[in-house]
Structure formats: C-alpha cells, structure tokens
Write a protein that holds these residues in place. Structure first.
Motif, PDB file in Angstrom:
ATOM      1  N   VAL A 179      45.698  33.269  48.437  1.00  0.00           N
ATOM      2  CA  VAL A 179      44.850  32.018  48.718  1.00  0.00           C
ATOM      3  C   VAL A 179      43.417  32.395  48.580  1.00  0.00           C
ATOM      4  CG1 VAL A 179      44.322  30.612  50.653  1.00  0.00           C
ATOM      5  CG2 VAL A 179      46.475  31.403  50.335  1.00  0.00           C
ATOM      6  N   GLY A 180      43.088  33.445  48.652  1.00  0.00           N
ATOM      7  CA  GLY A 180      41.588  33.928  48.559  1.00  0.00           C
ATOM      8  C   GLY A 180      41.259  33.897  47.079  1.00  0.00           C
ATOM      9  N   ALA A 181      41.942  33.998  45.979  1.00  0.00           N
ATOM     10  CA  ALA A 181      41.893  33.943  44.798  1.00  0.00           C
ATOM     11  C   ALA A 181      41.303  32.711  44.168  1.00  0.00           C
ATOM     12  CB  ALA A 181      43.109  34.447  44.190  1.00  0.00           C
ATOM     13  N   ALA A 182      41.770  31.641  44.958  1.00  0.00           N
ATOM     14  CA  ALA A 182      41.511  30.259  44.463  1.00  0.00           C
ATOM     15  C   ALA A 182      39.970  30.058  45.120  1.00  0.00           C
ATOM     16  CB  ALA A 182      42.430  29.248  45.324  1.00  0.00           C
ATOM     17  N   PHE A 183      39.549  30.872  45.952  1.00  0.00           N
ATOM     18  CA  PHE A 183      38.131  30.448  46.617  1.00  0.00           C
ATOM     19  C   PHE A 183      37.102  31.236  45.691  1.00  0.00           C
ATOM     20  CE2 PHE A 183      40.991  28.689  49.805  1.00  0.00           C
ATOM     21  CZ  PHE A 183      40.339  27.376  49.782  1.00  0.00           C
ATOM     22  N   THR A 184      37.730  32.690  45.220  1.00  0.00           N
ATOM     23  CA  THR A 184      36.793  33.646  44.737  1.00  0.00           C
ATOM     24  C   THR A 184      37.117  33.743  43.464  1.00  0.00           C
ATOM     25  OG1 THR A 184      38.245  35.378  45.517  1.00  0.00           O
ATOM     26  CG2 THR A 184      36.331  34.808  46.864  1.00  0.00           C
ATOM     27  N   ALA A 185      38.230  34.654  43.032  1.00  0.00           N
ATOM     28  CA  ALA A 185      38.754  34.888  41.652  1.00  0.00           C
ATOM     29  C   ALA A 185      39.852  36.121  41.963  1.00  0.00           C
ATOM     30  CB  ALA A 185      37.612  35.584  40.756  1.00  0.00           C
ATOM     31  N   PHE A 186      40.809  36.031  41.272  1.00  0.00           N
ATOM     32  CA  PHE A 186      42.045  37.057  41.205  1.00  0.00           C
ATOM     33  C   PHE A 186      41.495  38.276  40.654  1.00  0.00           C
ATOM     34  CE2 PHE A 186      46.166  38.799  40.120  1.00  0.00           C
ATOM     35  CZ  PHE A 186      46.624  38.693  40.929  1.00  0.00           C
ATOM     36  N   ALA A 187      40.344  38.130  39.868  1.00  0.00           N
ATOM     37  CA  ALA A 187      39.951  39.492  39.490  1.00  0.00           C
ATOM     38  C   ALA A 187      39.012  40.267  40.516  1.00  0.00           C
ATOM     39  CB  ALA A 187      38.668  39.331  38.592  1.00  0.00           C
ATOM     40  N   PHE A 188      38.728  39.605  41.721  1.00  0.00           N
ATOM     41  CA  PHE A 188      38.231  40.113  43.019  1.00  0.00           C
ATOM     42  C   PHE A 188      39.408  40.383  43.718  1.00  0.00           C
ATOM     43  CE2 PHE A 188      37.043  38.859  47.290  1.00  0.00           C
ATOM     44  CZ  PHE A 188      36.366  40.275  47.640  1.00  0.00           C
ATOM     45  N   THR A 189      40.255  39.557  44.103  1.00  0.00           N
ATOM     46  CA  THR A 189      41.480  39.729  45.149  1.00  0.00           C
ATOM     47  C   THR A 189      42.229  40.592  44.871  1.00  0.00           C
ATOM     48  OG1 THR A 189      42.590  37.909  44.504  1.00  0.00           O
ATOM     49  CG2 THR A 189      40.854  37.496  46.193  1.00  0.00           C
ATOM     50  N   PHE A 190      42.780  40.671  43.441  1.00  0.00           N
ATOM     51  CA  PHE A 190      43.887  41.718  42.901  1.00  0.00           C
ATOM     52  C   PHE A 190      43.321  43.322  43.406  1.00  0.00           C
ATOM     53  CE2 PHE A 190      46.591  43.960  39.956  1.00  0.00           C
ATOM     54  CZ  PHE A 190      47.641  44.103  40.823  1.00  0.00           C
ATOM     55  N   PRO A 191      42.281  43.496  42.620  1.00  0.00           N
ATOM     56  CA  PRO A 191      41.709  44.645  42.839  1.00  0.00           C
ATOM     57  C   PRO A 191      41.281  45.019  44.612  1.00  0.00           C
ATOM     58  CG  PRO A 191      40.792  43.760  41.003  1.00  0.00           C
ATOM     59  CD  PRO A 191      41.339  43.014  41.750  1.00  0.00           C
ATOM     60  N   LEU A 192      41.175  44.206  45.056  1.00  0.00           N
ATOM     61  CA  LEU A 192      40.970  44.367  46.662  1.00  0.00           C
ATOM     62  C   LEU A 192      42.033  44.708  47.130  1.00  0.00           C
ATOM     63  CD1 LEU A 192      38.994  44.288  48.928  1.00  0.00           C
ATOM     64  CD2 LEU A 192      39.179  42.026  49.103  1.00  0.00           C
ATOM     65  N   PHE A 193      43.159  44.046  46.902  1.00  0.00           N
ATOM     66  CA  PHE A 193      44.394  44.332  47.455  1.00  0.00           C
ATOM     67  C   PHE A 193      44.851  45.892  47.018  1.00  0.00           C
ATOM     68  CE2 PHE A 193      49.256  44.857  46.260  1.00  0.00           C
ATOM     69  CZ  PHE A 193      49.739  44.647  47.605  1.00  0.00           C
ATOM     70  N   LEU A 194      44.642  46.111  45.852  1.00  0.00           N
ATOM     71  CA  LEU A 194      44.854  47.475  45.338  1.00  0.00           C
ATOM     72  C   LEU A 194      44.294  48.478  46.263  1.00  0.00           C
ATOM     73  CD1 LEU A 194      45.422  46.806  41.331  1.00  0.00           C
ATOM     74  CD2 LEU A 194      47.250  47.331  43.042  1.00  0.00           C
ATOM     75  N   ALA A 195      43.216  48.330  46.457  1.00  0.00           N
ATOM     76  CA  ALA A 195      42.487  49.116  47.395  1.00  0.00           C
ATOM     77  C   ALA A 195      42.956  49.164  48.298  1.00  0.00           C
ATOM     78  CB  ALA A 195      40.897  48.613  47.330  1.00  0.00           C
ATOM     79  N   MET A 196      43.394  48.172  49.293  1.00  0.00           N
ATOM     80  CA  MET A 196      43.815  48.321  50.642  1.00  0.00           C
ATOM     81  C   MET A 196      45.278  48.787  50.526  1.00  0.00           C
ATOM     82  SD  MET A 196      41.492  47.104  52.589  1.00  0.00           S
ATOM     83  CE  MET A 196      40.514  47.771  51.349  1.00  0.00           C
TER      84      MET A 196
END
Length: 121
Positions: A83-100
């Motif tokens: 859901v956050g990807a719709a408000f920011t970018a998948f280029a942000f949320t996917f690497p963030l998920f990978l970090a977590m």
C-alpha cells in the motif's frame, strides 16, 4: 541483544532511500508543472510504455514476494509495504522490505530456530 543491521540490510536500506529520493524528485516536478502523471506514462511513446510495463510486472512479482516471505518469516503488516508503494514508490518500499527482511533473518539466526520456523534461512 544482537545487532540486526547487517551490511546487506544496510545496502537494501540505502537502495530504499535512493528509490524514494529518485522517484519523488520527478513526482514533485510533475506536481509543480501540473502534469497528467498517468497520461504521460501511457502516451509518451512505446519506450515509456515498455519501461512502464516492465516495472509494473516487477512490482507485481515483488508484491507477491513480500506477502509470501513475510508470512514465512512471521513478519507482520507486510501489506503496508504494498500500500505504501502507491503513496511513495515501489523503488522505496521494496528495498525497505528487503532491509527489514534481512533484519528479521538475522534476528531469527541469533535467537535460534523456534517451533515452526524454517531451519534453513
């Protein structure tokens, strides 16, 4: 308590920040110029359409990976990355998920295998 920020997790976090800054730089330009963002994506020729399709397929595959991995590792609220990807970018949320995810794997290794947790992480 163990330190969970491995070098790989830091790399993913840096990529997440780069994805956020990179995409939102162009988003702000589009907003300031009052551009039709969706219209520009689909009407600027075959090259833009090709890259849009490419990124859309990657985003869908990545979203599936987020759900599957989060369930496997017992990570809660994975849907927020999608859901956050719709408000920011998948280029942000996917690497963030990978970090977590990397932090979670490190924590699981440090704590030892729990009941129901895969032993090969």
């Amino acid at each position: 308590m163990t330190r969970h920020w491995t070098p790989l997790a830091v790399v993913y976090l840096v990529l997440a920040i780069a994805g956020l800054i990179g995409t939102w730089t162009y988003n702000v330009i589009a907003i300031v110029e009052r551009r039709d963002f969706i219209g520009d994506l689909v009407s600027s020729g075959p090259s833009v359409s090709s890259i849009t399709t490419d990124l859309l397929v990657v985003a869908v595959a990545g979203s599936i990976l987020i759900v599957v991995e989060a369930r496997r590792l017992g990570m809660r609220f994975a849907w927020l990355y999608i859901v956050g990807a719709a408000f920011t970018a998948f280029a942000f949320t996917f690497p963030l998920f990978l970090a977590m995810r990397q932090r979670r794997l490190t924590a699981l290794r440090a704590d030892g295998p729990a009941v129901g947790t895969p032993t090969t992480l």
